[in-house]
Motif scaffolding. Structure first.
Motif, mmCIF file in Angstrom:
data_model
loop_
_atom_site.group_PDB
_atom_site.id
_atom_site.type_symbol
_atom_site.label_atom_id
_atom_site.label_comp_id
_atom_site.label_asym_id
_atom_site.label_seq_id
_atom_site.Cartn_x
_atom_site.Cartn_y
_atom_site.Cartn_z
ATOM 1 N N SER A 130 0.839 -1.194 0.000
ATOM 2 C CA SER A 130 0.000 0.000 0.000
ATOM 3 C C SER A 130 0.873 1.243 0.000
ATOM 4 O O SER A 130 2.007 1.221 0.478
ATOM 5 C CB SER A 130 -0.911 0.000 1.232
ATOM 6 O OG SER A 130 -1.683 1.172 1.294
ATOM 7 N N VAL A 132 -0.257 4.089 1.439
ATOM 8 C CA VAL A 132 -0.872 4.971 2.436
ATOM 9 C C VAL A 132 0.218 5.614 3.293
ATOM 10 O O VAL A 132 1.382 5.208 3.263
ATOM 11 C CB VAL A 132 -1.859 4.192 3.335
ATOM 12 C CG1 VAL A 132 -3.021 3.662 2.510
ATOM 13 C CG2 VAL A 132 -1.146 3.049 4.056
ATOM 14 N N THR A 136 -1.413 5.865 8.687
ATOM 15 C CA THR A 136 -2.519 5.013 8.238
ATOM 16 C C THR A 136 -2.093 3.559 8.218
ATOM 17 O O THR A 136 -2.841 2.671 8.639
ATOM 18 C CB THR A 136 -2.999 5.440 6.838
ATOM 19 O OG1 THR A 136 -3.449 6.792 6.893
ATOM 20 C CG2 THR A 136 -4.123 4.546 6.362
#
Length: 236
Positions: A130, A132, A136
């Motif tokens: 990811s 993010v 997060t």
């Protein structure tokens, strides 16, 4: 925040081809806010062939860079897949994975790899990535670990079954009691609750569950439940 895991597992087990399973990987990746979800079988028991199965939720540049840096084959991750089953966070991997770790850190991607040991001694891995933020990722990390420890084994069992690599005789030798206790464990019953329901002692229940794990060649109860469901030995 994320969809119920029961629905995700049902989507996996309802697939009838590897192409359908690959589409489910893409759906799971989107549902969990991931940039990449990659499954790789590391060894096929009959031939010792490397990477007989590969499923990717994306074929974009990240997927290509992922394969190029080959996080799956990194020393500590691969060895952990042979001796353990806990996820390996890329940010905490051993020094021998430094090149791959540095690359993903520079590009802003974070991820983890879940080693999988199959019932026929096959080894596989499921990786998630990811882009993010750090905060997060930190907030989602434990949820990812919890859910994908289960999802990884369902994907693996379905992949090798659809590829014709799952031994058909596995699990056939489970006794009626082993199936009963495993079925109730799959429904969330504790050993004490199973004992009360079946009028057995908690010790006997634990022995039956241990017997099922041994016959299914699983390291944990959760793995044995996932494998038994995928083999139609018990119901999800």
């Amino acid at each position: 925040m994320f969809p119920p895991i029961e629905g995700t597992l049902a989507n996996i087990t309802s697939t009838t081809t590897l192409d359908e399973l690959n589409l489910v990987l893409t759906r799971i990746s989107n549902d969990y806010g991931l940039t990449l979800l990659a499954y790789q079988a590391a060894r096929r028991p009959e031939t010792n062939t490397l990477t007989p199965l590969m499923l990717l939720s994306s074929d974009d540049d990240l997927a290509q860079q992922y394969l190029k840096h080959d996080v799956l084959q990194a020393g500590s991750v691969f060895q952990n897949g042979r001796s353990g089953f806990l996820p390996v966070d890329w940010g905490e991997a051993a020094p021998e994975t430094q090149d791959a770790r540095t690359f993903f850190r520079k590009t802003g991607f974070r991820g983890m790899t879940i080693p999988i040991r199959g019932p026929a001694s096959e080894h596989a891995r499921l990786s998630i990535a990811s882009n993010v933020t750090t905060d997060t990722w930190a907030s989602r990390r434990m949820t990812y670990m919890r859910d994908f420890l289960i999802i990884a084994h369902f994907i693996h069992d379905q992949a090798v079954r659809l590829a014709g690599l799952r031994p058909q005789e596995l699990g056939r030798s489970l006794s009626a009691r082993e199936r009963e206790t495993l079925q109730l464990a799959a429904r969330g019953f504790s050993p004490k609750q199973i004992a009360a329901d079946l009028h057995l002692s908690p010790t006997a229940v634990r022995l039956y569950l241990q017997g099922a794990r041994t016959k299914l060649e699983c390291a944990t109860l959760m793995q044995s439940i996932a494998r038994a469901v995928s083999l139609d030995i018990i119901e999800a």
